[in-house]
Design a protein around this motif. Sequence first.
Motif, PDB file in Angstrom:
ATOM      1  N   PRO A   1       0.804  -1.227   0.000  1.00  0.00           N
ATOM      2  CA  PRO A   1       0.000   0.000   0.000  1.00  0.00           C
ATOM      3  C   PRO A   1       0.836   1.276   0.000  1.00  0.00           C
ATOM      4  O   PRO A   1       0.366   2.327  -0.437  1.00  0.00           O
ATOM      5  CB  PRO A   1      -0.809  -0.112   1.305  1.00  0.00           C
ATOM      6  N   ALA A   2       2.084   1.197   0.479  1.00  0.00           N
ATOM      7  CA  ALA A   2       2.923   2.398   0.537  1.00  0.00           C
ATOM      8  C   ALA A   2       3.187   2.978  -0.850  1.00  0.00           C
ATOM      9  O   ALA A   2       3.453   4.176  -0.979  1.00  0.00           O
ATOM     10  CB  ALA A   2       4.245   2.082   1.228  1.00  0.00           C
ATOM     11  N   PHE A   3       3.115   2.129  -1.906  1.00  0.00           N
ATOM     12  CA  PHE A   3       3.432   2.614  -3.251  1.00  0.00           C
ATOM     13  C   PHE A   3       2.519   3.760  -3.657  1.00  0.00           C
ATOM     14  O   PHE A   3       2.977   4.781  -4.165  1.00  0.00           O
ATOM     15  CB  PHE A   3       3.326   1.473  -4.269  1.00  0.00           C
ATOM     16  N   ARG A   4       1.217   3.617  -3.431  1.00  0.00           N
ATOM     17  CA  ARG A   4       0.274   4.649  -3.867  1.00  0.00           C
ATOM     18  C   ARG A   4       0.435   5.947  -3.075  1.00  0.00           C
ATOM     19  O   ARG A   4      -0.014   6.997  -3.515  1.00  0.00           O
ATOM     20  CB  ARG A   4      -1.161   4.132  -3.724  1.00  0.00           C
ATOM     21  N   GLY A   5       1.062   5.873  -1.910  1.00  0.00           N
ATOM     22  CA  GLY A   5       1.254   7.072  -1.104  1.00  0.00           C
ATOM     23  C   GLY A   5       2.543   7.816  -1.390  1.00  0.00           C
ATOM     24  O   GLY A   5       2.782   8.881  -0.806  1.00  0.00           O
ATOM     25  N   LEU A   6       3.377   7.278  -2.284  1.00  0.00           N
ATOM     26  CA  LEU A   6       4.639   7.945  -2.615  1.00  0.00           C
ATOM     27  C   LEU A   6       4.395   9.178  -3.480  1.00  0.00           C
ATOM     28  O   LEU A   6       3.384   9.258  -4.194  1.00  0.00           O
ATOM     29  CB  LEU A   6       5.561   6.976  -3.362  1.00  0.00           C
ATOM     30  N   PRO A   7       5.321  10.147  -3.460  1.00  0.00           N
ATOM     31  CA  PRO A   7       5.197  11.299  -4.370  1.00  0.00           C
ATOM     32  C   PRO A   7       5.159  10.838  -5.823  1.00  0.00           C
ATOM     33  O   PRO A   7       5.677   9.770  -6.171  1.00  0.00           O
ATOM     34  CB  PRO A   7       6.459  12.116  -4.083  1.00  0.00           C
ATOM     35  N   GLU A   8       4.568  11.656  -6.677  1.00  0.00           N
ATOM     36  CA  GLU A   8       4.407  11.282  -8.086  1.00  0.00           C
ATOM     37  C   GLU A   8       5.745  10.964  -8.736  1.00  0.00           C
ATOM     38  O   GLU A   8       5.872  10.001  -9.497  1.00  0.00           O
ATOM     39  CB  GLU A   8       3.717  12.418  -8.845  1.00  0.00           C
ATOM     40  N   GLU A   9       6.781  11.773  -8.436  1.00  0.00           N
ATOM     41  CA  GLU A   9       8.089  11.535  -9.055  1.00  0.00           C
ATOM     42  C   GLU A   9       8.671  10.197  -8.631  1.00  0.00           C
ATOM     43  O   GLU A   9       9.286   9.491  -9.432  1.00  0.00           O
ATOM     44  CB  GLU A   9       9.067  12.667  -8.696  1.00  0.00           C
ATOM     45  N   ALA A  10       8.472   9.810  -7.360  1.00  0.00           N
ATOM     46  CA  ALA A  10       8.978   8.530  -6.877  1.00  0.00           C
ATOM     47  C   ALA A  10       8.255   7.378  -7.567  1.00  0.00           C
ATOM     48  O   ALA A  10       8.869   6.364  -7.938  1.00  0.00           O
ATOM     49  CB  ALA A  10       8.822   8.437  -5.363  1.00  0.00           C
ATOM     50  N   ARG A  11       6.941   7.499  -7.744  1.00  0.00           N
ATOM     51  CA  ARG A  11       6.195   6.444  -8.436  1.00  0.00           C
ATOM     52  C   ARG A  11       6.642   6.347  -9.894  1.00  0.00           C
ATOM     53  O   ARG A  11       6.741   5.243 -10.457  1.00  0.00           O
ATOM     54  CB  ARG A  11       4.692   6.714  -8.350  1.00  0.00           C
ATOM     55  N   LEU A  12       6.935   7.484 -10.507  1.00  0.00           N
ATOM     56  CA  LEU A  12       7.408   7.482 -11.887  1.00  0.00           C
ATOM     57  C   LEU A  12       8.769   6.794 -11.993  1.00  0.00           C
ATOM     58  O   LEU A  12       9.026   6.025 -12.930  1.00  0.00           O
ATOM     59  CB  LEU A  12       7.497   8.927 -12.384  1.00  0.00           C
ATOM     60  N   ILE A  13       9.645   7.044 -11.027  1.00  0.00           N
ATOM     61  CA  ILE A  13      10.960   6.399 -11.013  1.00  0.00           C
ATOM     62  C   ILE A  13      10.810   4.891 -10.878  1.00  0.00           C
ATOM     63  O   ILE A  13      11.451   4.112 -11.611  1.00  0.00           O
ATOM     64  CB  ILE A  13      11.809   6.975  -9.859  1.00  0.00           C
ATOM     65  N   LEU A  14       9.968   4.441  -9.972  1.00  0.00           N
ATOM     66  CA  LEU A  14       9.775   2.999  -9.768  1.00  0.00           C
ATOM     67  C   LEU A  14       9.151   2.351 -10.999  1.00  0.00           C
ATOM     68  O   LEU A  14       9.531   1.237 -11.383  1.00  0.00           O
ATOM     69  CB  LEU A  14       8.910   2.766  -8.540  1.00  0.00           C
ATOM     70  N   ALA A  15       8.198   3.036 -11.634  1.00  0.00           N
ATOM     71  CA  ALA A  15       7.577   2.483 -12.831  1.00  0.00           C
ATOM     72  C   ALA A  15       8.583   2.372 -13.965  1.00  0.00           C
ATOM     73  O   ALA A  15       8.609   1.376 -14.705  1.00  0.00           O
ATOM     74  CB  ALA A  15       6.400   3.361 -13.255  1.00  0.00           C
TER      75      ALA A  15
END
Length: 622
Positions: A430-444
Amino acid sequence: MTNPLDFLLDRLQLGEDTDFELKAAQGRDGTGAVPRDLWETVSAMANTDGGVILLGVEDRSGRVLGLGNPAKVLKALWDGLNDTNTISANLCQPDDVQTIPAEGRTIIRMRVPRADRKQRPVYVRNPIGGTFRRGHEGDYRMVEADVKRMLAEAVEDSRDSALQEGFAFEDFDPASLQAYRNLFRSTKPGHPWLALDDISFLTMLGAWARDRATGNQGPTLAGILMFGGFRALHDALPHYLVDYQELPGPETPERWLDRVTTDGTWSGNLFDFYRMVYPRLVKDLKVPFRMEEGHHRVDETPVHEALREAFVNALIHGDFGVSVGILVQKRPDGFSFRNPGNLRVPLEQAMDGGLSDCRNRSLQKMFQMIGEGEQAGSGLPKILAAWKGQHWRVPDLEERTNPELTLLFLSQASLMGEETLAALDHRIGPAFRGLPEEARLILATAHTEAEVTHSRLKAATGLHRKDLTDLLGAMARQGLLVTSGRGRGTHYFLAPGPGETPSENSQHKAGSSQHKGENSQQSSRHKGENVIPSEAWETLMAIAQPVRGRERSASGDLVRTTILALARDHFLTLPQLAALLDRTAGTLQNHYLRQMVKAGELDLRYPDPNHPRQAYRTRRPS
């Protein structure tokens, strides 16, 4: 435990986009001296992307030795920089060479700027044999043909304007010239050039020239490239090749579904190649119905414009003296464009736009006169904007050497597709959806591309260099990413998920990728070849245990012996060795692997030491 070298580099703000080199520089008397190989490194950095050299830091361990007499070393440095018999050009300003206190000692930090096109090549004593370039394994001597191209680039603002001796009007393809004139007429009705005869028209375009000193006249290189017939093209440019391929999906046995290449069945020139290929590139794109100014139907989208820009860019920036040709591929997952020759401006600057240094300015003018190609510096930003608007993966622009070429891959894969989001939800929770947009973009991006670099993520996120560095550091500390390498060689991977080893995690996605242009399928197999089974990985971890967690206390001999034991039965990549030994990849590469390969203790999997999937195995007795 913080690695002292990491601390020093952080303090000096040498981030993941900085190339650097460590040199002990102790001299015979131990008080400090300029190393003999320093100037080769200065040449290599200047001819690549610049970098930083630290004098007084041990190359093998990263241990700060200091300089006993830094004033003497500084004088010798500036004497060498200003002596053209030592290095051909001094690019350094006073602030680029400084003494810095470190661990109670004094070291010298020397920043080597990237040389611009007109300053290259920067060489040691003689351009032929004394010109170097940076690679993954250190400094490499450039071959004579590449040096001569660099010398030509330095003095010729436009490579295509030269008069071609021995060629005549008859070397133009009449149908190509007539088709261009018709298109020019429809694009610019009423233009005064329309009334000119063919020779005058070609002269205005830059396709025909007259030597004012000798009176000789004839086609220019641009004229032959744009309008030449098949024989004239290959007489002027023995390596000339243009190739379009529409590739099938991986399950299809055919090598291609459609192809256009210089096979003698058509003129082969760039104008006809563009006319034949562009409709093929865009024929399957969906075009939404749209009216412009209330009454004109518009049949193009920003994606059409981006593809046209990418195509024209490949043609007008090509160095047609290089031994590879133009390659355009329409792939199931996107489009790739390859042109011979490297960029004339730094890659990051090309991505940001605003400044262009076109290699073939006459060709650029010819395409612009028929409405194709943007003004200087705006092409790549337009491509980036079009792809961002579709939420596709960020375009990937890459330079390669041996031979020199530039690759642009435009993927149509969704960066935040449901499959990617589901995989990251499962891996991170669940922590993934709570990350900042830039962090989610990096992980994707790391998930879809298997491994990413600082420069790649800067293009994907748009973050400032320091902000991105800080974010990546925080994500590594949180256990979301793992790193391999140092400086510009730093790569980021998703941290291993449940039941995965580092090798499985960093390479499991790559087997299905068709990324990276014409070598993608081969490169994908290389990524998948080095998966180490879990049982074997545990055995390797046990072998590495004497070194893991021991930094200064582990001797260099112990590290080398352990590397030989680890690689006895397996080819191991740099990320795998770094994970096993709990060392940074930069330390292993710079202080152990390079020397062990030279000493004949390790074999390379691939003959090219710069191969991005290089792996090492202990040399077996012959």
